[in-house]
Design a protein around this motif. Structure first.
Motif, PDB file in Angstrom:
ATOM      1  N   GLU A 220      70.455 -56.298  22.104  1.00  0.00           N
ATOM      2  CA  GLU A 220      69.179 -56.285  21.382  1.00  0.00           C
ATOM      3  C   GLU A 220      68.113 -55.455  22.095  1.00  0.00           C
ATOM      4  O   GLU A 220      67.253 -54.849  21.450  1.00  0.00           O
ATOM      5  CB  GLU A 220      68.677 -57.719  21.175  1.00  0.00           C
ATOM      6  N   ARG A 221      68.158 -55.410  23.422  1.00  0.00           N
ATOM      7  CA  ARG A 221      67.169 -54.616  24.161  1.00  0.00           C
ATOM      8  C   ARG A 221      67.369 -53.116  23.920  1.00  0.00           C
ATOM      9  O   ARG A 221      66.410 -52.352  23.892  1.00  0.00           O
ATOM     10  CB  ARG A 221      67.251 -54.918  25.661  1.00  0.00           C
TER      11      ARG A 221
ATOM     12  N   PHE B 285      63.553 -51.074  27.985  1.00  0.00           N
ATOM     13  CA  PHE B 285      63.352 -52.519  27.855  1.00  0.00           C
ATOM     14  C   PHE B 285      64.387 -53.307  28.652  1.00  0.00           C
ATOM     15  O   PHE B 285      64.577 -54.507  28.420  1.00  0.00           O
ATOM     16  CB  PHE B 285      63.391 -52.921  26.384  1.00  0.00           C
ATOM     17  N   THR B 286      65.058 -52.652  29.576  1.00  0.00           N
ATOM     18  CA  THR B 286      66.045 -53.321  30.437  1.00  0.00           C
ATOM     19  C   THR B 286      65.615 -53.164  31.896  1.00  0.00           C
ATOM     20  O   THR B 286      64.596 -52.539  32.199  1.00  0.00           O
ATOM     21  CB  THR B 286      67.440 -52.697  30.262  1.00  0.00           C
ATOM     22  N   PHE B 287      66.407 -53.748  32.790  1.00  0.00           N
ATOM     23  CA  PHE B 287      66.133 -53.611  34.228  1.00  0.00           C
ATOM     24  C   PHE B 287      67.031 -52.549  34.871  1.00  0.00           C
ATOM     25  O   PHE B 287      67.104 -52.445  36.096  1.00  0.00           O
ATOM     26  CB  PHE B 287      66.340 -54.967  34.921  1.00  0.00           C
ATOM     27  N   ILE B 288      67.696 -51.771  34.056  1.00  0.00           N
ATOM     28  CA  ILE B 288      68.604 -50.745  34.565  1.00  0.00           C
ATOM     29  C   ILE B 288      67.805 -49.589  35.170  1.00  0.00           C
ATOM     30  O   ILE B 288      66.840 -49.098  34.573  1.00  0.00           O
ATOM     31  CB  ILE B 288      69.520 -50.224  33.436  1.00  0.00           C
ATOM     32  N   LYS B 289      68.223 -49.168  36.341  1.00  0.00           N
ATOM     33  CA  LYS B 289      67.571 -48.053  37.022  1.00  0.00           C
ATOM     34  C   LYS B 289      68.550 -46.884  37.158  1.00  0.00           C
ATOM     35  O   LYS B 289      69.752 -47.087  37.370  1.00  0.00           O
ATOM     36  CB  LYS B 289      67.101 -48.470  38.423  1.00  0.00           C
ATOM     37  N   ALA B 290      68.014 -45.673  37.039  1.00  0.00           N
ATOM     38  CA  ALA B 290      68.840 -44.467  37.143  1.00  0.00           C
ATOM     39  C   ALA B 290      68.299 -43.554  38.232  1.00  0.00           C
ATOM     40  O   ALA B 290      67.091 -43.545  38.512  1.00  0.00           O
ATOM     41  CB  ALA B 290      68.874 -43.730  35.802  1.00  0.00           C
TER      42      ALA B 290
ATOM     43  N   MET C  48      73.092 -46.683  10.031  1.00  0.00           N
ATOM     44  CA  MET C  48      72.065 -47.403  10.779  1.00  0.00           C
ATOM     45  C   MET C  48      72.598 -47.785  12.163  1.00  0.00           C
ATOM     46  O   MET C  48      73.738 -48.220  12.308  1.00  0.00           O
ATOM     47  CB  MET C  48      71.667 -48.668  10.020  1.00  0.00           C
ATOM     48  N   PHE C  49      71.745 -47.648  13.193  1.00  0.00           N
ATOM     49  CA  PHE C  49      72.159 -48.024  14.543  1.00  0.00           C
ATOM     50  C   PHE C  49      72.384 -49.523  14.667  1.00  0.00           C
ATOM     51  O   PHE C  49      73.129 -49.977  15.536  1.00  0.00           O
ATOM     52  CB  PHE C  49      71.103 -47.566  15.558  1.00  0.00           C
ATOM     53  N   SER C  50      71.749 -50.289  13.801  1.00  0.00           N
ATOM     54  CA  SER C  50      71.909 -51.748  13.857  1.00  0.00           C
ATOM     55  C   SER C  50      73.340 -52.182  13.558  1.00  0.00           C
ATOM     56  O   SER C  50      73.727 -53.316  13.873  1.00  0.00           O
ATOM     57  CB  SER C  50      70.951 -52.410  12.862  1.00  0.00           C
ATOM     58  N   GLN C  51      74.150 -51.277  12.981  1.00  0.00           N
ATOM     59  CA  GLN C  51      75.536 -51.633  12.680  1.00  0.00           C
ATOM     60  C   GLN C  51      76.397 -51.662  13.941  1.00  0.00           C
ATOM     61  O   GLN C  51      77.487 -52.241  13.948  1.00  0.00           O
ATOM     62  CB  GLN C  51      76.137 -50.615  11.699  1.00  0.00           C
TER      63      GLN C  51
END
Length: 441
Positions: free
Chosen positions: A9-10, A97-102, A1-4
């Motif tokens: 959280e975003r 869901f973040t403010f990261i820009k590429a 699971m990716f939750s591990q």
């Protein structure tokens, strides 16, 4: 699971939104180490999920940055514009869901528009080495604040002659804290040299050995008499095999155009890609293939590098690739994610030794296949050594012959008797013995 994983959280929200549940082996191995800030050298086949293996840890490093966006924080280098475009999409999906820009910098696009984008200073910059260096030399690119570098498909970048460009770009990032290098093959001395120069005490992750690179793909060879015979086999395969999408590899542009012309004449939906095609043609061919507007792509290796198309389940090597690594890259495009694929190599007299060397490199033996409808006369090199009883009989005969001719024993030379006449130097007549001269008393 990716939750591990210790992800923000975003990012976990984006992972859940994209319906990523179970991490692939490369993701399970690489993500925890990458989150620790370790330098990584990862060997994983194309289609194994390695993009997420570096994108998620990279974004996790940047997601909580409080500073105003004034510096590029992450740099991702890739060999082709198509692969760079695909990576940009992955970064945007995981960072939704973040403010990261590429941002994206590749060849074939407007230079001034790219310079304008760089003035907005993206957090993550994705690009190909050649165009990035052009922007750097023009004074538009500043990398001194980059924290993490990713070199994806590093073996391909070396094959394409980007070694010096990659090293220069890495040197322009003196304050980087982490470097991750990914490749589909183990590479050669050039890749080892690059690893020594750009990675610091890296963790090596070998997710697949060369011999396991195409477990989901059946690998076959079909012998052919000549190129025209190969064309007949290609036609038969396209008519009789079941596939959603197929790619035919050639070693030359001329042959790619020839095969493409024959396919179009027979009403196949096909496209051709090689070095003479411009960026517009490349985009059109790849989009049509992805959307199903075309089922067949004829391509040279250089044109197809970085090509990532779902549903590609038939690869035909019209020309045998020139190296084992090149072969791995070709067939790595099919049989992905546990799906089955078929890779068929067409072998003439001049291809046999190359094919055999690739078998040795992969430590595999390709399945030999005969299609009776297009069967030729060439079936491989003639066997020089006889086997079984016939070989034993031949060996005995040869031994007897050799005994008579070569291993004849010499008679021992007889020692001359004390009073026997001496032979002359020419062996014609015996010489008389001289009586001893009397000595004076």
């Amino acid at each position: 699971m990716f939750s591990q994983f210790a992800l923000h959280e975003r990012l976990l929200k984006a992972v859940a939104e994209l319906k990523f549940v179970e991490p692939t082996p490369v993701q399970a191995a690489a993500i925890p180490l990458a989150l620790q800030g370790r330098d990584l050298r990862v060997t994983a086949q194309t289609g194994s999920g390695k993009t997420a293996a570096f994108v998620l840890p990279m974004l996790n490093r940047l997601v909580d940055l409080k500073q105003k966006r004034v510096e590029i924080r992450a740099l991702v280098l890739l060999p082709t514009r198509e692969l760079a475009q695909q990576t940009l999409k992955e970064v945007e999906r995981f960072s939704q869901f973040t403010f990261i820009k590429a941002g994206l910098i590749t060849g074939g696009e407007d230079f001034k528009e790219q310079a304008a984008m760089l003035r907005k200073v993206p957090d993550v910059l994705i690009g190909t080495p050649g165009r990035l260096l052009e922007q750097l030399n023009a004074g538009n690119l500043h990398l001194e604040h980059v924290q993490v570098i990713v070199l994806d498909e590093a073996d391909r970048m070396l094959d394409m002659g980007f070694a010096e460009d990659v090293e220069r770009l890495c040197n322009e990032c003196p304050n980087r804290e982490q470097t991750m290098l990914f490749s589909a093959t183990t590479g050669g001395a050039g890749l080892r040299d690059m690893i020594g120069k750009v990675l610091k005490t890296p963790e090596h992750l070998m997710l697949n050995s060369v011999s396991q690179l195409a477990e989901g793909t059946r690998q076959q060879i079909i012998t052919a008499d000549h190129n025209q015979h190969k064309e007949q086999i290609v036609q038969w395969l396209l008519q009789n095999e079941t596939y959603d999408k197929a790619i035919i590899f050639t070693n030359t542009r001329v042959m790619a155009d020839r095969i493409y012309g024959h396919l179009v004449a027979k009403d196949y939906k096909a496209f051709v890609l090689h070095g003479d095609k411009d960026q517009k043609d490349r985009k059109l061919a790849i989009e049509r293939l992805k959307q199903g507007g075309a089922k067949i792509l004829v391509a040279t290796d250089v044109a197809a590098r970085g090509l990532d198309v779902d549903g590609l389940d038939l690869v035909i090597n019209f020309d045998m690739p020139r190296s084992g690594d090149e072969y791995v890259h070709r067939i790595g495009r099919t049989g992905r994610a546990g799906n089955e694929g078929l890779a068929v190599s067409l072998i003439c007299h001049g291809d046999w030794n190359l094919m055999s060397s690739i078998e040795r490199y992969l430590k595999q033996s390709f399945e030999r296949r005969v299609i009776k409808e297009v069967k030729g006369t060439y079936t491989g090199p003639k066997k020089v050594k006889a086997s079984g009883k016939a070989a034993g009989v031949k060996k005995k005969k040869a031994d007897k012959k050799g005994d008579k001719k070569v291993v004849a024993k010499r008679k021992p030379t007889a020692k001359p008797k004390p009073n026997a006449p001496l032979a002359s130097a020419d062996g014609l007549a015996p010489l008389k013995r001289r009586k001893p001269t009397p000595t004076a008393e």
